[in-house]
Design an enzyme around this catalytic site. Structure first.
Site, PDB file in Angstrom:
ATOM      1  N   GLN A  75      84.463   6.582  17.570  1.00 49.42           N
ATOM      2  CA  GLN A  75      85.367   7.110  16.592  1.00 49.42           C
ATOM      3  C   GLN A  75      84.731   8.507  15.938  1.00 49.42           C
ATOM      4  OE1 GLN A  75      88.620   7.020  16.990  1.00 49.42           O
ATOM      5  NE2 GLN A  75      88.806   6.174  18.031  1.00 49.42           N
ATOM      6  N   SER A  76      83.957   9.270  16.390  1.00 44.95           N
ATOM      7  CA  SER A  76      83.748   9.966  15.916  1.00 44.95           C
ATOM      8  C   SER A  76      83.972  11.335  15.437  1.00 44.95           C
ATOM      9  CB  SER A  76      81.678  10.105  16.463  1.00 44.95           C
ATOM     10  OG  SER A  76      80.967  11.703  15.638  1.00 44.95           O
ATOM     11  N   ASN A  77      84.186  11.304  13.756  1.00 45.25           N
ATOM     12  CA  ASN A  77      83.969  13.177  13.942  1.00 45.25           C
ATOM     13  C   ASN A  77      83.834  14.118  14.401  1.00 45.25           C
ATOM     14  OD1 ASN A  77      86.607  11.686  12.025  1.00 45.25           O
ATOM     15  ND2 ASN A  77      85.665  10.975  10.975  1.00 45.25           N
ATOM     16  N   VAL A  79      81.321  14.487  17.071  1.00 46.30           N
ATOM     17  CA  VAL A  79      82.117  14.537  18.086  1.00 46.30           C
ATOM     18  C   VAL A  79      82.907  15.544  18.162  1.00 46.30           C
ATOM     19  CG1 VAL A  79      81.566  13.856  20.515  1.00 46.30           C
ATOM     20  CG2 VAL A  79      80.080  12.684  18.778  1.00 46.30           C
TER      21      VAL A  79
END
Length: 332
Positions: A75-77, A79
């Site tokens: 859930q990378s902001n 990326v």
């Protein structure tokens, strides 16, 4: 500090607002709380990575990159915002996602930022926890070159956290100090969530370069205090070298608090969820369950415990990330 010396593209809606948290301050008592709205930077919904990507994408274009590679948690902001910045500049993007929390929830693995990554046309590749993600990015770059499809991959580290990316938060420090000066606001402390170290390192370098004398506190979302402070200090010093700052950055300039990590990275604690609910119901502002809410949980707890003097002006930097909330539906 003349940041126009460095390659940069325009991605963010800057300056971001600095506004009072009047109802939250009233509910907690004690210090007067303010918020710097870096969740409003605009790109792909906003967040702190936008500032870093202005310089990273500027460097990538200057080096004539033809594909972008980066990495982060599922859930990378980072990326999400990198994929958006790449597609905006007509560059393909590979996002390497590390399954750091091992969730089997469909929403955690396919909703939230993952859905947005796909909408921004990123190619996603998944890896188990504890993978050497830097090595995997280098490996992919080598494979892409060998395939003949791309000649010049540009690797952006997790969180955009290297000296070039940290320039984004040197700029944020300059912006915040100017806003405070214009409003005749004396800032007694700045608080924010700290993870991959780039945001805090840039702020440290910027505040030291400005000789601002404003204490800065990073609330860690992952690493324990000693490790986090070491990572931030090293990156802040490298950033200062890139800027050719005369001001020396010392260990005393870097302070982290790791009391609000909970069970680990990406796992909201009880106080994380309370922070999300409290800010939503008092100020109508959304936090994310991985970064900004853990930083706010620290600020709320320290304010309740009167770690700040009554009447002190405390500025919280909202690093964004509410786009991840749908991936955490089961916690609510």
């Amino acid at each position: 500090m003349h940041l126009s010396r460095f390659n940069r593209v325009s991605l963010g809606h800057l300056p971001t607002p600095l506004q009072p948290l009047s109802r939250l301050s009233g509910a907690l008592g004690g210090a007067t709380l303010w918020i710097k709205r870096d969740d409003c930077t605009g790109l792909a919904g906003g967040g702190n990575k936008t500032r870093k990507l202005e310089f990273l994408m500027g460097d990538a274009l200057a080096q004539k990159a033809d594909v972008i590679i980066t990495q982060g948690a599922v859930q990378s902001n980072h990326v999400r915002q990198t994929a958006a910045a790449a597609t905006l500049h007509n560059l393909p993007c590979y996002g390497l996602l590390e399954d750091r929390i091992g969730s089997t929830e469909d929403n955690a693995n396919e909703n939230g930022n993952v859905l947005l990554d796909k909408l921004f046309n990123a190619t996603l590749i998944r890896f188990p926890a504890a993978t050497d993600m830097n090595a995997e990015m280098e490996k992919l770059a080598t494979q892409l070159r060998a395939s003949g499809k791309y000649k010049n991959p540009y690797i952006i580290p997790g969180g955009g956290s290297n000296p070039i990316g940290a320039l984004g938060y040197v700029n944020a420090a300059m912006e915040l100090v100017q806003q405070a000066n214009d409003a005749q606001l004396k800032i007694d402390c700045i608080v924010h969530a700290t993870g991959s170290a780039g945001t805090q390192a840039g702020l440290v370098a910027g505040l030291c370069g400005l000789n601002a004398h404003i204490p800065l506190l990073g609330v860690s979302v992952r690493a324990e205090k000693t490790a986090q402070e070491k990572n931030v200090l090293q990156l802040a010093q490298k950033t200062a070298t890139l800027l050719q700052l005369n001001n020396s950055i010392e260990a005393a300039h870097v302070v982290a608090n790791s009391d609000y990590v909970g069970e680990g990275y990406g796992i909201p604690a009880k106080d994380t969820l309370e922070a999300i609910s409290l800010l939503a119901t008092t100020e109508g502002i959304l936090l994310d369950p991985v970064y900004s809410a853990k930083g706010m949980a620290g600020l709320i707890d320290m304010t309740r415990k009167q770690k700040f003097a009554k009447g002190d002006n405390i500025v919280f930097i909202h690093t964004g990330g509410a786009q991840a909330l749908p991936g955490y539906m089961h916690y609510f």
